[in-house]
Write an enzyme that holds these catalytic residues in place. Structure first.
Site, short mmCIF file in Angstrom:
data_model
loop_
_atom_site.label_atom_id
_atom_site.label_comp_id
_atom_site.label_asym_id
_atom_site.label_seq_id
_atom_site.Cartn_x
_atom_site.Cartn_y
_atom_site.Cartn_z
CB SER A 295 -0.75 -0.01 1.29
OG SER A 295 -1.94 0.92 1.00
CG ASP B 266 -2.42 4.42 -1.98
OD1 ASP B 266 -2.89 4.15 -3.04
OD2 ASP B 266 -2.48 3.64 -1.60
CG ASP C 184 -2.57 -0.52 -2.75
OD1 ASP C 184 -2.44 0.58 -2.71
OD2 ASP C 184 -2.92 -0.87 -2.01
CG ASP D 58 -5.90 1.14 -1.42
OD1 ASP D 58 -4.63 1.65 -0.95
OD2 ASP D 58 -5.64 0.48 -0.25
#
Length: 560
Positions: free
Chosen positions: A144, A300, A302, A304
């Site tokens: 993340s 960010d 990833d 999300d």
């Protein structure tokens, strides 16, 4: 149980064919402290899966710990399903693609059908693929927003949500029975592709995901979309979907910083790729100033979570997660009422550490607001519960203070592709009325009260740090403060031991007499103790003063 020294020597022997890990272990042979930190425990498999520092050792993210976890998960899936299948996604982090292929090879060796993206994709696209392809579960290789030295392994159930607490415990039990060197089944990735047990996820699934995101669009026809936008994926997976989504909805004036456009797990211009942190936005802000853009968006690695900054007369103002959450919540309610798509008995969901200002907005629009534990999986779980009752359309919005938002039931995790589109539409809508997001935020404060929030993080590295963090939580739980910042604590909730109606969790929440709140919890993904503070002032000056006093009081209490 083997001694740490013996485990270290076994790993040194067993990694002989992995030059990177083997040399890393040889280089620390005289460093007792480093050896202990790498081997004093195994990475914990929590409700979010695994997350840890990259490197050799049981307490590190590497191909062996990933394969061990995958074997355990495979054993669990084969117990639960007659013909299990999984979807796999990954981001730009160091070894994410390698770990994804290694995991795929383990699943395939366990006769589990694998659907894997052939390039990096946002985490929400993995959540979508699990349901779109009718999989039994899924994983995504990502840490993340953590620094470059981290990687992780998120696990999803058949519902597209991150796994439940009960499933995590069962998978952990299965993992505990696996020896990383003797018990892991593996096959050749390319051979498994030829045999058809591993398949690449096609563009048709990606197109369906993008189409699903488009259903969340709220902007009426005729609104000028010529908004100058700087978008940065922070060298992550957002580049795969966000620009396409925005352009398909008419937002074409987009600049992407050269330094952060291409995937790069070292994050060379952004040591901590978290859009919650101002440092992560430095490059984007520089480009926004250079191009005089109206809006900065940053996702960010990833993709999300998303952060934003808006141009004002005095420069660029960053919008916090709580602020963006209430802005979007109000916008979604306002637009749905205006265009006649507000469902009967609408539902919104937030986490317990997210601003209580949301309750005021929910009351204003007649929306049922549900509080859940920290972690977007619990928001996704609520969507699933509504779906089981045939009422998924009642869900209109979910958010958490850590920059995570979702306005549709098409995925079961926070979605920065969806949120980026919403933010751009909201910006364009208010711009057409001569208002900035800062103006709108001030209007909301005038109507509902001036809420100010602050997140404190206390770092606890290594075995000693972990023990210290646990000791602090025990002390705080045993000797709860009677006052904070000179204000009496009216009541408190212990989410681990009290009957709250929510799953047990190591969280403490304190309610002060003046309406302020303090929530304390260990991070589930980093060696940190997190403290969430909220105050309500009659104006911004008063609120800032009160939050500063509460910060000082909490720091004294925890660090004394």
């Amino acid at each position: 149980m083997m001694a740490i020294e013996d485990i270290y020597h076994r790993w040194t022997v067993q990694t002989a064919n992995n030059e990177e890990l083997h040399n890393e272990l040889l280089n620390i042979q005289n460093d007792r402290e480093d050896i202990e930190d790498r081997f004093y425990k195994e990475l914990e498999f929590g409700t979010g899966g695994l997350r840890g520092v990259l490197g050799a050792g049981t307490n590190r993210m590497n191909v062996f710990t990933v394969s061990k976890a995958t074997q355990g998960y495979s054993n669990y899936l084969n117990q639960q399903f007659e013909k299990p299948s999984v979807a796999i996604g990954y981001d730009s982090r160091i070894h994410s693609d390698d770990f994804a292929r290694a995991a795929a090879a383990v699943f395939a060796a366990n006769v589990i059908q694998v659907h894997i993206y052939d390039h990096l994709m946002p985490t929400p696209a993995l959540s979508f693929a699990v349901r779109d392809l009718h999989c039994s579960g899924g994983i995504v290789l990502t840490a993340s927003h953590n620094p470059a030295k981290y990687n992780g392994y998120k696990v999803y159930g058949a519902d597209g949500c991150q796994i439940t607490t009960e499933a995590a415990k069962a998978i952990q039990t299965a993992i505990n029975e696996v020896d990383p060197f003797d018990d892991v089944k593996r096959t050749d990735f390319e051979l498994a592709m030829e045999n058809g047990i591993i398949n690449y996820i096609g563009e048709d699934t990606i197109d369906r995901y993008q189409a699903a995101v488009s259903t969340a669009s709220l902007l009426p026809e005729g609104i000028d979309k010529n908004v100058a936008i700087v978008y940065t994926p922070l060298n992550g997976a957002g580049i795969s979907c966000v620009p396409r989504c925005l352009k398909e909805h008419g937002f074409t004036n987009i600049t992407i910083p050269d330094e952060q456009k291409n995937p790069d797990g070292h994050f060379p211009t952004c040591p901590y790729p978290n859009p919650e942190v101002r440092e992560a936005l430095k490059v984007g802000l520089r480009w926004a100033e250079k191009t005089q853009s109206d809006l900065l968006l940053a996702t960010d690695p990833d993709c999300d979570r998303v952060g934003a900054a808006v141009k004002t007369t005095s420069g660029y103002t960053l919008i916090s997660g709580n602020q963006m959450g209430v802005l979007l919540f109000d916008f979604v309610c306002k637009m749905r009422q205006a265009n006649g798509t507000m469902p009967k008995n609408p539902v919104a969901v937030k986490t317990i550490v997210t601003t209580p200002m949301a309750a005021k907005i929910a009351e204003h629009y007649g929306v049922q607001l549900i509080d859940v534990l920290t972690g977007f999986k619990f928001i996704g779980e609520q969507i699933g519960l509504l779906e089981k009752k045939g009422e998924a359309d009642r869900y209109i919005f979910g958010f958490e203070e850590s920059y995570g938002y979702l306005s549709g039931s098409f995925v079961r995790d926070k979605d920065a592709v969806n949120a980026s589109l919403l933010i751009c539409e909201m910006f364009a809508w208010y711009k057409s009325q001569g208002k900035s997001l800062v103006n709108v935020l001030e209007e909301l404060y005038q109507e509902y009260g001036c809420y100010e929030s602050k997140l404190l993080s206390f770092q606890f590295e290594g075995a000693d740090g972990f023990a210290k963090m646990q000791s602090l939580m025990t002390e705080l739980r045993t000797n709860r403060p009677a006052e904070l910042a000179g204000i009496a604590v009216e009541c408190s909730i212990d989410y681990l031991n009290d009957d709250t109606g929510l799953p047990k969790s190591n969280v403490l929440r304190f309610f002060l007499k003046n309406g302020a709140e303090a929530v304390v919890r260990p991070s589930g993904t980093e060696p940190k103790l997190k403290v969430y503070l909220t105050v309500i002032g009659r104006n911004k000056v008063e609120a800032k003063k009160e939050i500063e006093l509460l910060v000082e009081s909490m720091e004294r209490f925890l660090m004394s």
